[in-house]
Motif scaffolding. Structure first.
Motif, PDB file in Angstrom:
ATOM      1  N   ARG A 104       6.157  -5.271   2.316  1.00 39.04           N
ATOM      2  CA  ARG A 104       5.501  -4.710   1.133  1.00 39.04           C
ATOM      3  C   ARG A 104       4.916  -5.820   0.265  1.00 39.04           C
ATOM      4  NH1 ARG A 104      10.210  -1.788  -1.008  1.00 39.04           N
ATOM      5  NH2 ARG A 104       9.242  -2.199  -3.001  1.00 39.04           N
ATOM      6  N   CYS A 107       1.797  -7.143   1.998  1.00 37.18           N
ATOM      7  CA  CYS A 107       0.693  -6.191   1.839  1.00 37.18           C
ATOM      8  C   CYS A 107       0.109  -6.269   0.434  1.00 37.18           C
ATOM      9  CB  CYS A 107       1.157  -4.776   2.163  1.00 37.18           C
ATOM     10  SG  CYS A 107       1.419  -4.478   3.926  1.00 37.18           S
ATOM     11  N   SER A 108       0.964  -6.261  -0.555  1.00 37.20           N
ATOM     12  CA  SER A 108       0.516  -6.331  -1.943  1.00 37.20           C
ATOM     13  C   SER A 108      -0.300  -7.595  -2.201  1.00 37.20           C
ATOM     14  CB  SER A 108       1.721  -6.271  -2.876  1.00 37.20           C
ATOM     15  OG  SER A 108       1.314  -6.339  -4.213  1.00 37.20           O
ATOM     16  N   GLN A 113      -2.569  -1.365   0.427  1.00 35.88           N
ATOM     17  CA  GLN A 113      -1.680  -0.377  -0.192  1.00 35.88           C
ATOM     18  C   GLN A 113      -0.626   0.061   0.818  1.00 35.88           C
ATOM     19  OE1 GLN A 113      -1.433   1.115  -3.424  1.00 35.88           O
ATOM     20  NE2 GLN A 113       0.442   1.814  -2.443  1.00 35.88           N
ATOM     21  N   HIS A 156       5.396   1.799  -6.883  1.00 36.65           N
ATOM     22  CA  HIS A 156       3.981   1.763  -6.509  1.00 36.65           C
ATOM     23  C   HIS A 156       3.720   1.869  -5.014  1.00 36.65           C
ATOM     24  CE1 HIS A 156       3.218   0.885 -10.660  1.00 36.65           C
ATOM     25  NE2 HIS A 156       4.053  -0.123 -10.588  1.00 36.65           N
TER      26      HIS A 156
END
Length: 190
Positions: A104, A107-108, A113, A156
């Motif tokens: 994550r 990716c961020s 997303q 998020h």
């Protein structure tokens, strides 16, 4: 509306699968088209991504993404100089018992997303029966589903229920999401 393609066939297979999806769905375009998993090896993955970018450029799809890709698979796309776009989405199993924290973060940092499927823990929604989540639901007078979904939205990522039809469980999930229109709801921390 979204659909997925298996990457093992490469470029031509990706385009043919896209056309077949549109035909089956009776649509002119898709909102999201995803490579289902990182199979087929690096060359087939790159061929499939090239086809995805062409579909995006032709405005036949609004967003393109991948599913179940790890850092090294996404990095292949990022490192290819002929590619113009990073995946818009990386869809992976994600819920309180499966967090993918490093993925994550990767990716961020790269503008991808993270979209979590199986937000309630997989087949039969076992998280909705988890003792800790049940205690949080009881303490806040909210449902276990709202607790899990709120926790996911607060960090998020996009929870994505799995359904092949408009089943009762899918309708229930949509009602849970719509319930978050009141901004005062906060999940209970166990």
């Amino acid at each position: 509306m979204s659909s997925k393609v298996y990457p093992t066939g490469g470029y031509d297979s990706t385009l043919a699968a896209f056309d077949a999806s549109l035909s089956r769905l009776g649509l002119d375009y898709l909102d999201l088209y995803i490579i289902h998993w990182p199979g087929g090896g690096p060359e087939k993955r790159k061929e499939s991504w090239r086809a995805m970018e062409e579909l995006l450029a032709a405005k036949r799809v609004r967003a393109i993404g991948v599913s179940n890709y790890l850092q090294q698979h996404i990095q292949e796309i990022l490192d290819e100089p002929s590619f113009e776009h990073a995946p818009h989405i990386n869809q992976c199993e994600l819920h309180p018992q499966c967090q993918w924290q490093e993925l994550r973060a990767f990716c961020s940092a790269n503008g991808v997303q993270f979209m979590g499927y199986m937000p309630f823990g997989g087949q039969g929604a076992p998280l909705l029966r988890d003792r800790g989540i049940a205690a949080a639901a009881k303490a806040t007078a909210e449902s276990a589903g709202r607790q899990v979904t709120a926790a996911q939205l607060l960090v998020h990522f996009v929870p994505c229920p799995h359904t092949k039809q408009h089943s009762a469980s899918y309708r229930k999930f949509v009602r849970i999401l719509l319930g978050f229109q009141s901004l005062n709801f906060k999940p209970y921390r166990v």
